[in-house]
Design a protein around this motif. Sequence first.
Motif, PDB file in Angstrom:
ATOM      1  N   ARG A 133      -6.350   4.990   6.257  1.00  7.60           N
ATOM      2  CA  ARG A 133      -6.408   4.807   5.712  1.00  7.60           C
ATOM      3  C   ARG A 133      -6.371   3.864   4.049  1.00  7.60           C
ATOM      4  O   ARG A 133      -6.557   3.515   3.336  1.00  7.60           O
ATOM      5  CB  ARG A 133      -5.222   6.411   5.120  1.00  7.60           C
ATOM      6  CG  ARG A 133      -5.768   6.851   3.568  1.00  7.60           C
ATOM      7  CD  ARG A 133      -4.400   7.901   3.938  1.00  7.60           C
ATOM      8  NE  ARG A 133      -4.215   8.048   2.151  1.00  7.60           N
ATOM      9  CZ  ARG A 133      -3.913   9.204   1.854  1.00  7.60           C
ATOM     10  NH1 ARG A 133      -2.380   9.919   2.591  1.00  7.60           N
ATOM     11  NH2 ARG A 133      -3.461   9.100   0.625  1.00  7.60           N
ATOM     12  N   TRP A 185       0.818  -1.641   0.551  1.00  7.90           N
ATOM     13  CA  TRP A 185       0.213  -0.144   0.191  1.00  7.90           C
ATOM     14  C   TRP A 185       0.706   1.095  -0.310  1.00  7.90           C
ATOM     15  O   TRP A 185       0.309   2.356  -0.780  1.00  7.90           O
ATOM     16  CB  TRP A 185      -1.140   0.073   1.395  1.00  7.90           C
ATOM     17  CG  TRP A 185      -1.766   1.441   1.255  1.00  7.90           C
ATOM     18  CD1 TRP A 185      -3.157   1.815   0.827  1.00  7.90           C
ATOM     19  CD2 TRP A 185      -1.290   2.398   2.447  1.00  7.90           C
ATOM     20  NE1 TRP A 185      -3.548   2.901   0.953  1.00  7.90           N
ATOM     21  CE2 TRP A 185      -1.912   3.436   2.052  1.00  7.90           C
ATOM     22  CE3 TRP A 185      -0.365   2.327   3.270  1.00  7.90           C
ATOM     23  CZ2 TRP A 185      -2.538   4.224   1.908  1.00  7.90           C
ATOM     24  CZ3 TRP A 185      -0.277   4.000   4.373  1.00  7.90           C
ATOM     25  CH2 TRP A 185      -1.849   4.508   3.407  1.00  7.90           C
ATOM     26  N   ARG A 224     -12.722  -1.507  -0.209  1.00 13.10           N
ATOM     27  CA  ARG A 224     -12.821   0.056  -1.931  1.00 13.10           C
ATOM     28  C   ARG A 224     -12.428  -1.054  -2.714  1.00 13.10           C
ATOM     29  O   ARG A 224     -13.123  -1.458  -3.586  1.00 13.10           O
ATOM     30  CB  ARG A 224     -11.940   1.266  -2.199  1.00 13.10           C
ATOM     31  CG  ARG A 224     -12.354   1.821  -3.333  1.00 13.10           C
ATOM     32  CD  ARG A 224     -11.764   3.384  -3.660  1.00 13.10           C
ATOM     33  NE  ARG A 224     -10.486   3.542  -3.128  1.00 13.10           N
ATOM     34  CZ  ARG A 224      -9.465   1.960  -4.039  1.00 13.10           C
ATOM     35  NH1 ARG A 224      -9.746   2.529  -5.007  1.00 13.10           N
ATOM     36  NH2 ARG A 224      -8.173   2.204  -3.776  1.00 13.10           N
ATOM     37  N   ASP A 234      -8.526   1.686   1.737  1.00  6.42           N
ATOM     38  CA  ASP A 234      -8.588   1.702   0.141  1.00  6.42           C
ATOM     39  C   ASP A 234      -8.567  -0.364   0.768  1.00  6.42           C
ATOM     40  O   ASP A 234      -8.979  -0.851  -1.220  1.00  6.42           O
ATOM     41  CB  ASP A 234      -6.598   1.553   0.532  1.00  6.42           C
ATOM     42  CG  ASP A 234      -7.192   2.561  -0.415  1.00  6.42           C
ATOM     43  OD1 ASP A 234      -7.909   4.327  -0.357  1.00  6.42           O
ATOM     44  OD2 ASP A 234      -5.539   3.748   0.012  1.00  6.42           O
TER      45      ASP A 234
END
Length: 383
Positions: free
Chosen positions: A138, A72, A145, A142
């Motif tokens: 955060r 990430w 998502r 992701d």
Amino acid sequence: MSGTVERYGKGWRYRTSTGIDPATGKRRWVTKGGFATRKAATTALNAVVSDADNGMVVSRSSVTVGAYLDEWIERAERDLKPTTAASYRNDIGHLKRELGSTRVQDLTPLMVERTYHQLVKSGLKAKSVRNIHAVLRRALGDAERLGLIVRNPAASARPPTPDRVEQSTWTPAELATFLDSVQDHRLFASFVLSATTGMRRGEVLGLRWRDVDLEVGRLSVVHTITTVGGVPVEGDTKTNKSRRRIALDQVTVEVMRDHRKRQVEERLLAGPLWNDSGYVFTNEDGSAVHPDRYSRWFSTLVKKAGVPKIRLHDVRHTNASIALEAGVHPKVVSERLGHATVGITLDLYSHVSPSIDAAAAETIAGMVTVPGHPKPASQAEPA
């Protein structure tokens, strides 16, 4: 979609298909046991079936938290400033030590909160752990998502509440004593600028002459010089709100003019060795000043001045406190400091709020006549 419930050992288990895995083309199966009764297994099966029908079941993955966070940050840092990316990597290091081997899909809000508790026990401040929480939230946002997890466990976890830290500041008299003691220092103007504008260290050192208009008495905060791993890094301001224009008082303008004359003399002395960096505050050869070195100079000068020991950043706090106590509107102070909102300013300088509140009370009272209670002489209307 349906499934089966059957005896398994001394208890019960369910088995159901959640559809075809688009990555492999094979049917996905979910099996879970350990239920004490058939009813409990059936209830759990129905929940899985319902989630699958609503698209809330993801393919089973063995990706660990450590591996995911490494991947990430590689993607995320392309859109981050170098200092922010370095900070994120440091936060990820703490998370990997606590959760690195845990599978992302096995992560729960309770596990996340326990990690935060452990980090505080290890010596990290609550504020630092809250920053770590922001990074994890955060990153897992992701993951949600992208379909790796159904829900973001960090979104439900609560980070520790930091203790309110009273800002260390100088009084106007102590600030004057310090400035008087450093007036012969070659970077005297930088300390004056910090005191009268509240600019951050990186903003002062990143200031270029092209962003200063001494005729108008105004400068633009556009660039900064910060450090990443001890190495100076030039970049844009901290946030869009940090990019701002600041008015300069006449004394600061005169001090800056004197500084420019001094720098011209240093340039002539250096000759071809001069580094034409364009910065307002430089080393003797015109090169940029290392932020860490600048802070060390400040600490040494504070000790010599005999004033209370504060950090360089506390000069910014001193500027804000003096301005608020003098009656400058908080919105104006906030904009000069480059805060995102005036709420941040008032929260940081809550120790000044009582005096502002008291002054407001007297001002309002001076406009109101209460029967049987004459106004004090100081508030009475002139004859």
